[in-house]
Write a protein that holds these residues in place. Structure first.
Motif, PDB file in Angstrom:
ATOM      1  N   PHE A  44       0.847  -1.196   0.000  1.00  0.00           N
ATOM      2  CA  PHE A  44       0.000   0.000   0.000  1.00  0.00           C
ATOM      3  C   PHE A  44       0.879   1.242   0.000  1.00  0.00           C
ATOM      4  N   THR A  45       0.305   2.358  -0.382  1.00  0.00           N
ATOM      5  CA  THR A  45       1.052   3.605  -0.523  1.00  0.00           C
ATOM      6  C   THR A  45       0.562   4.632   0.487  1.00  0.00           C
ATOM      7  N   VAL A  46       1.520   5.239   1.186  1.00  0.00           N
ATOM      8  CA  VAL A  46       1.226   6.336   2.117  1.00  0.00           C
ATOM      9  C   VAL A  46       2.181   7.485   1.801  1.00  0.00           C
ATOM     10  N   ARG A  47       1.628   8.611   1.372  1.00  0.00           N
ATOM     11  CA  ARG A  47       2.439   9.792   1.021  1.00  0.00           C
ATOM     12  C   ARG A  47       3.534   9.448   0.017  1.00  0.00           C
ATOM     13  N   GLY A  48       3.183   8.656  -0.982  1.00  0.00           N
ATOM     14  CA  GLY A  48       4.124   8.326  -2.040  1.00  0.00           C
ATOM     15  C   GLY A  48       5.116   7.240  -1.704  1.00  0.00           C
ATOM     16  N   VAL A  49       5.058   6.709  -0.487  1.00  0.00           N
ATOM     17  CA  VAL A  49       5.984   5.654  -0.062  1.00  0.00           C
ATOM     18  C   VAL A  49       5.262   4.318  -0.093  1.00  0.00           C
ATOM     19  N   ARG A  50       5.836   3.349  -0.794  1.00  0.00           N
ATOM     20  CA  ARG A  50       5.233   2.028  -0.903  1.00  0.00           C
ATOM     21  C   ARG A  50       5.650   1.189   0.305  1.00  0.00           C
ATOM     22  N   ARG A  51       4.656   0.625   0.997  1.00  0.00           N
ATOM     23  CA  ARG A  51       4.925  -0.163   2.193  1.00  0.00           C
ATOM     24  C   ARG A  51       4.274  -1.530   2.065  1.00  0.00           C
ATOM     25  N   ARG A  52       4.597  -2.415   3.019  1.00  0.00           N
ATOM     26  CA  ARG A  52       4.092  -3.782   2.953  1.00  0.00           C
ATOM     27  C   ARG A  52       3.668  -4.234   4.344  1.00  0.00           C
ATOM     28  N   MET A  53       2.602  -5.044   4.384  1.00  0.00           N
ATOM     29  CA  MET A  53       2.108  -5.609   5.639  1.00  0.00           C
ATOM     30  C   MET A  53       1.618  -7.031   5.363  1.00  0.00           C
ATOM     31  N   PRO A  54       1.914  -7.984   6.258  1.00  0.00           N
ATOM     32  CA  PRO A  54       1.352  -9.331   6.081  1.00  0.00           C
ATOM     33  C   PRO A  54      -0.173  -9.279   6.071  1.00  0.00           C
ATOM     34  N   LEU A  55      -0.792 -10.032   5.167  1.00  0.00           N
ATOM     35  CA  LEU A  55      -2.246 -10.016   5.066  1.00  0.00           C
ATOM     36  C   LEU A  55      -2.897 -10.466   6.368  1.00  0.00           C
ATOM     37  N   ALA A  56      -2.338 -11.481   7.007  1.00  0.00           N
ATOM     38  CA  ALA A  56      -2.901 -11.973   8.267  1.00  0.00           C
ATOM     39  C   ALA A  56      -2.893 -10.871   9.333  1.00  0.00           C
ATOM     40  N   LEU A  57      -1.834 -10.075   9.372  1.00  0.00           N
ATOM     41  CA  LEU A  57      -1.764  -8.978  10.343  1.00  0.00           C
ATOM     42  C   LEU A  57      -2.840  -7.941  10.046  1.00  0.00           C
ATOM     43  N   SER A  58      -3.094  -7.675   8.770  1.00  0.00           N
ATOM     44  CA  SER A  58      -4.128  -6.707   8.420  1.00  0.00           C
ATOM     45  C   SER A  58      -5.497  -7.197   8.889  1.00  0.00           C
ATOM     46  N   PHE A  59      -5.735  -8.519   8.818  1.00  0.00           N
ATOM     47  CA  PHE A  59      -7.002  -9.075   9.321  1.00  0.00           C
ATOM     48  C   PHE A  59      -7.134  -8.838  10.826  1.00  0.00           C
ATOM     49  N   VAL A  60      -6.051  -9.045  11.546  1.00  0.00           N
ATOM     50  CA  VAL A  60      -6.068  -8.861  12.999  1.00  0.00           C
ATOM     51  C   VAL A  60      -6.336  -7.395  13.349  1.00  0.00           C
ATOM     52  N   LEU A  61      -5.639  -6.478  12.668  1.00  0.00           N
ATOM     53  CA  LEU A  61      -5.817  -5.058  12.953  1.00  0.00           C
ATOM     54  C   LEU A  61      -7.227  -4.586  12.612  1.00  0.00           C
TER      55      LEU A  61
END
Length: 274
Positions: free
Chosen positions: A186-203
């Motif tokens: 995903f992109t935040v302020r032009g910076v591309r970042r990454r997160m495990p999908l499982a963690l996104s479900f938890v959050l």
């Protein structure tokens, strides 16, 4: 538009975090508007139209506004509509079993479930679809069939556990297994970042649990232990939402895949017939 506080003289990590939070808030626009409407409806004087029925009209108008403004496209609305339908099916079973209730009368109410109840699930669908657009999401190493099968089993288990052994811990392990190595870019302020999908479900599950506490506080529905006054929703619901969000994610992913296929088809036709 990004607020000035996010672009001000703050350390870069803080600006990134604030920008991320602001984009998440924008993604939650439908849910925020819907819960605000529920809260306001409790303050209205007595009207000839039932509160639950007014909320159905309000939910439809919200959907039309978001579509007309281009905040959600046609495929998003289709995904959200499916979330509404499967949410109503979920409600019909759970309310019939006494898991929670909608105690007020309404015309647009079937088997104890007002039609507006589906908009609570539609709001989750709207969040996922809008987040996909606003963050320019990309799923890496996604296993669509395996994830869809586990998500379907999770949905069924929330019905079947009333008569059969509850398999949610087994399904949580399976969901972790099929999403192992899968990440969300995903992109935040032009910076591309990454997160495990499982963690996104938890959050997401955690924040949906917080939202559920707010929803019951403003009278969206009522659990049996809230009959004589509001009490916080049990923390077990946090885990339930972390599992259930996989269903919405799979539906949104199918919608995105169909949209991409349609675009590719149009491009092929355009190249063949310039």
């Amino acid at each position: 538009m990004i607020p000035a506080s996010i672009t001000g003289p703050l350390p870069a990590p803080v600006r990134q975090l604030l920008a991320f939070a602001w984009t998440q808030t924008r993604a939650c626009a439908f849910a925020i508007a819907l819960l605000s409407g529920v809260a306001v409806s409790t303050l209205l004087p007595e009207l000839p139209v039932a509160r639950y029925d007014l909320l159905v009209v309000y939910g439809v108008l919200l959907t039309l506004v978001f579509w007309a403004r281009g905040w959600e496209n046609g495929r998003d609305v289709a995904v959200i509509a499916v979330c509404h339908v499967i949410g109503l099916a979920f409600e019909l079973v759970k309310v019939s079993l006494g898991s929670w209730s909608y105690p007020e009368p309404a015309v647009l109410k079937f088997a104890g479930v007002p039609l507006y109840g589906g908009f609570l699930y539609a709001a989750v669908g709207s969040y996922v679809c809008r987040a996909w657009h606003l963050f320019d999401l990309e799923i890496v190493r996604y296993r669509p069939r395996a994830t869809a099968l586990v998500a379907a089993a999770i949905y069924v288990n929330f019905f079947s556990h009333h008569w059969l052994p509850d398999a949610r811990w087994v399904l949580a392990g399976l969901l972790g297994a099929v999403t192992l190595g899968t990440s969300v870019r995903f992109t935040v302020r032009g910076v591309r970042r990454r997160m495990p999908l499982a963690l996104s479900f938890v959050l997401i599950g955690f924040f949906l649990w917080v939202a559920e506490n707010l929803a019951t506080l403003v009278g969206a529905w009522r659990y049996p232990y809230q009959e004589h006054g509001w009490e916080p929703v049990g923390v077990a619901k946090f885990g339930a939402w972390a599992l259930l969000i996989s269903v919405t994610f799979v539906l949104a992913a199918v919608g995105r895949t169909a949209s991409a296929a349609a675009r590719e088809g149009r491009e092929v036709v355009a190249e063949a017939f310039p």
